[in-house]
Design a protein around this motif. Structure first.
Motif, PDB file in Angstrom:
ATOM      1  N   ALA A 146       0.717  -1.222  -0.122  1.00  0.00           N
ATOM      2  CA  ALA A 146       0.018   0.149  -0.071  1.00  0.00           C
ATOM      3  C   ALA A 146       0.962   1.444  -0.052  1.00  0.00           C
ATOM      4  O   ALA A 146       0.784   2.101  -0.848  1.00  0.00           O
ATOM      5  CB  ALA A 146      -0.972  -0.080   1.136  1.00  0.00           C
ATOM      6  N   ILE A 147       1.857   1.286   0.899  1.00  0.00           N
ATOM      7  CA  ILE A 147       2.763   2.462   0.940  1.00  0.00           C
ATOM      8  C   ILE A 147       3.673   2.576  -0.495  1.00  0.00           C
ATOM      9  O   ILE A 147       3.462   3.785  -0.939  1.00  0.00           O
ATOM     10  CB  ILE A 147       3.645   2.119   1.973  1.00  0.00           C
ATOM     11  N   ALA A 148       3.883   1.514  -0.971  1.00  0.00           N
ATOM     12  CA  ALA A 148       4.636   1.715  -2.245  1.00  0.00           C
ATOM     13  C   ALA A 148       3.743   2.114  -3.585  1.00  0.00           C
ATOM     14  O   ALA A 148       4.040   3.130  -4.287  1.00  0.00           O
ATOM     15  CB  ALA A 148       5.197   0.244  -2.741  1.00  0.00           C
ATOM     16  N   SER A 149       2.505   1.780  -3.380  1.00  0.00           N
ATOM     17  CA  SER A 149       1.350   2.389  -4.287  1.00  0.00           C
ATOM     18  C   SER A 149       1.210   3.821  -3.954  1.00  0.00           C
ATOM     19  O   SER A 149       1.062   4.485  -5.209  1.00  0.00           O
ATOM     20  CB  SER A 149       0.196   1.675  -4.214  1.00  0.00           C
ATOM     21  N   PHE A 150       1.147   4.048  -2.693  1.00  0.00           N
ATOM     22  CA  PHE A 150       0.886   5.547  -2.495  1.00  0.00           C
ATOM     23  C   PHE A 150       1.775   6.472  -2.951  1.00  0.00           C
ATOM     24  O   PHE A 150       1.830   7.489  -3.509  1.00  0.00           O
ATOM     25  CB  PHE A 150       0.567   5.664  -1.010  1.00  0.00           C
TER      26      PHE A 150
ATOM     27  N   PRO B 277       4.677  11.308  -4.537  1.00  0.00           N
ATOM     28  CA  PRO B 277       6.020  11.216  -4.132  1.00  0.00           C
ATOM     29  C   PRO B 277       6.641  12.206  -3.251  1.00  0.00           C
ATOM     30  O   PRO B 277       7.626  12.103  -2.537  1.00  0.00           O
ATOM     31  CB  PRO B 277       6.858  11.214  -5.535  1.00  0.00           C
ATOM     32  N   GLN B 278       5.748  13.439  -3.378  1.00  0.00           N
ATOM     33  CA  GLN B 278       6.058  14.466  -2.252  1.00  0.00           C
ATOM     34  C   GLN B 278       5.573  14.611  -0.864  1.00  0.00           C
ATOM     35  O   GLN B 278       5.773  15.563  -0.177  1.00  0.00           O
ATOM     36  CB  GLN B 278       5.978  15.776  -3.271  1.00  0.00           C
ATOM     37  N   VAL B 279       4.624  13.629  -0.586  1.00  0.00           N
ATOM     38  CA  VAL B 279       3.815  13.404   0.680  1.00  0.00           C
ATOM     39  C   VAL B 279       5.069  13.080   1.704  1.00  0.00           C
ATOM     40  O   VAL B 279       5.492  11.720   1.502  1.00  0.00           O
ATOM     41  CB  VAL B 279       2.546  12.526   0.442  1.00  0.00           C
TER      42      VAL B 279
ATOM     43  N   ALA C 171      -4.339  14.300   1.507  1.00  0.00           N
ATOM     44  CA  ALA C 171      -3.239  13.414   1.604  1.00  0.00           C
ATOM     45  C   ALA C 171      -3.754  12.023   2.294  1.00  0.00           C
ATOM     46  O   ALA C 171      -3.450  10.874   1.874  1.00  0.00           O
ATOM     47  CB  ALA C 171      -1.791  13.987   2.003  1.00  0.00           C
ATOM     48  N   ALA C 172      -4.014  12.351   3.525  1.00  0.00           N
ATOM     49  CA  ALA C 172      -4.642  11.144   4.421  1.00  0.00           C
ATOM     50  C   ALA C 172      -5.862  10.522   3.897  1.00  0.00           C
ATOM     51  O   ALA C 172      -5.923   9.234   3.637  1.00  0.00           O
ATOM     52  CB  ALA C 172      -4.986  11.781   5.601  1.00  0.00           C
ATOM     53  N   ARG C 173      -6.715  11.209   3.139  1.00  0.00           N
ATOM     54  CA  ARG C 173      -7.872  10.532   2.179  1.00  0.00           C
ATOM     55  C   ARG C 173      -7.228   9.592   1.164  1.00  0.00           C
ATOM     56  O   ARG C 173      -7.716   8.749   0.920  1.00  0.00           O
ATOM     57  CB  ARG C 173      -8.727  11.883   1.946  1.00  0.00           C
ATOM     58  N   ASP C 174      -6.320  10.227   0.633  1.00  0.00           N
ATOM     59  CA  ASP C 174      -5.872   9.522  -0.657  1.00  0.00           C
ATOM     60  C   ASP C 174      -5.012   8.097  -0.143  1.00  0.00           C
ATOM     61  O   ASP C 174      -5.129   7.238  -0.863  1.00  0.00           O
ATOM     62  CB  ASP C 174      -4.875  10.064  -1.338  1.00  0.00           C
ATOM     63  N   PHE C 175      -4.651   8.224   0.982  1.00  0.00           N
ATOM     64  CA  PHE C 175      -3.699   7.085   1.670  1.00  0.00           C
ATOM     65  C   PHE C 175      -4.697   6.040   1.969  1.00  0.00           C
ATOM     66  O   PHE C 175      -4.451   5.005   1.762  1.00  0.00           O
ATOM     67  CB  PHE C 175      -3.105   7.268   2.991  1.00  0.00           C
ATOM     68  N   VAL C 176      -5.771   6.373   2.644  1.00  0.00           N
ATOM     69  CA  VAL C 176      -6.908   5.393   2.998  1.00  0.00           C
ATOM     70  C   VAL C 176      -7.589   4.818   1.864  1.00  0.00           C
ATOM     71  O   VAL C 176      -7.659   3.542   1.663  1.00  0.00           O
ATOM     72  CB  VAL C 176      -7.952   6.285   3.956  1.00  0.00           C
TER      73      VAL C 176
END
Length: 311
Positions: free
Chosen positions: A109-113, A118-120, A280-285
């Motif tokens: 998940a982190i790799a995809s995010f 890339p700047q988060v 950014a948090a919403r996109d990560f979820v």
């Protein structure tokens, strides 16, 4: 001094005259002059020597120029960062997770995010559920992956995950070629049970399969995984905790035909009374949810979309 004064000063230096700077900025020359006069008052003296149609920097102006340019660059970067933060492309995501969910699932998940953001900045902490709850309440992290159910009304659930607890064996085990086994076969196998505590249901099953005189090793799940890879024992583990080993064939999974269905539930949570999560948090979820949906480790996924404002 303000942004317009610094911008005007830098533009005069670049263009070489007040009139050219006025045309470049699309403002009247008296405005240019007024801005520079105000700036010269602020720095305590003249910044330019006027000579005909051209101007040159005084010693004071030359020493001030790099600081003005740096200030303009920082302000421009700040504006861009604010703009990207609103779209989720800049910012910071902080997460605390149970170790059992920190493997290939979270890593993927982190790799995809990272590929899309890339700047988060991203910070991940490993802790037990009760420690994660304290970190959330204290504001150390904004997101937490904890065991479910939990008893804390100061948290709200963003995502719920259900994982089956499967019987995991070394590939060299005498039962490894079977697709399913019975409790009696497990009792006769002679392998030590590696007891990783997940929840009450696994405790009840272990009482059924326990044989007097047969060793049972109570160990953390990651120790159980290591022992299994060494060819020692059998254990009930979540698929997420051994997903890579199952994929490569170094461990095998099977069903206990006459045993109860076992599973572990977890939840992605955030503080209930905080401001809405950042873009950014919403996109990560969303990335985490997609990864869970694509993983064979999870048998059920539930997301409460009402808690998320539209992007």
């Amino acid at each position: 001094m303000d942004y317009e004064q610094l911008l005007t000063f830098e533009r005069i230096v670049r263009e070489g005259s007040f009139s050219k700077a006025a045309r470049s900025l699309n403002i009247a020359q008296p405005t240019i002059s007024a801005r520079i006069q105000a700036l010269e008052v602020a720095v305590g003296g003249a910044l330019f020597r006027r000579g005909g149609r051209s101007v040159s920097l005084t010693e004071r102006g030359a020493s001030f120029l790099p600081y003005a340019q740096q200030a303009l660059a920082i302000l421009a970067e700040g504006v861009e960062t604010a703009r990207l933060s609103q779209s989720g492309q800049r910012g910071r995501v902080t997460l605390a997770t149970m170790q059992s969910l920190s493997g290939s699932f979270l890593g993927s998940a982190i790799a995809s995010f990272y590929r899309t953001h890339p700047q988060v900045d991203l910070a991940v902490h490993i802790a037990h559920s009760h420690e994660i709850i304290a970190m959330l309440i204290d504001g150390i992290v904004k997101l937490g992956l904890i065991g479910y159910p939990f008893h804390n009304h100061n948290l709200r659930i963003l995502l719920r995950l259900r994982e089956s607890l499967d019987l995991i064996l070394p590939v060299t085990h005498l039962l490894a070629s079977q697709k399913e086994v019975t409790i009696e076969q497990l009792q006769r196998a002679g392998s030590p049970f590696l007891f990783a505590k997940w929840n009450a249901s696994i405790d009840m099953l272990m009482q059924q399969v326990a044989v007097p005189g047969q060793p049972m090793l109570e160990v953390p799940f990651n120790v159980a995984r290591h022992l299994l890879l060494e060819g020692i024992g059998i254990a009930f583990l979540t698929r997420a905790s051994v997903e890579e080993e199952l994929r490569t064939g170094s461990l095998v999974s099977m069903r206990v035909s006459d045993g109860p269905a076992l599973y572990r539930e977890s939840a992605l949570v955030c503080p209930a009374h905080d401001e809405p999560p950042s873009a950014a948090a919403r996109d990560f979820v969303r990335t985490l949810t997609a990864e869970a949906a694509n993983s064979s480790a999870f048998s059920a996924i539930h997301q409460d979309k009402k808690l998320w404002p539209e992007s």
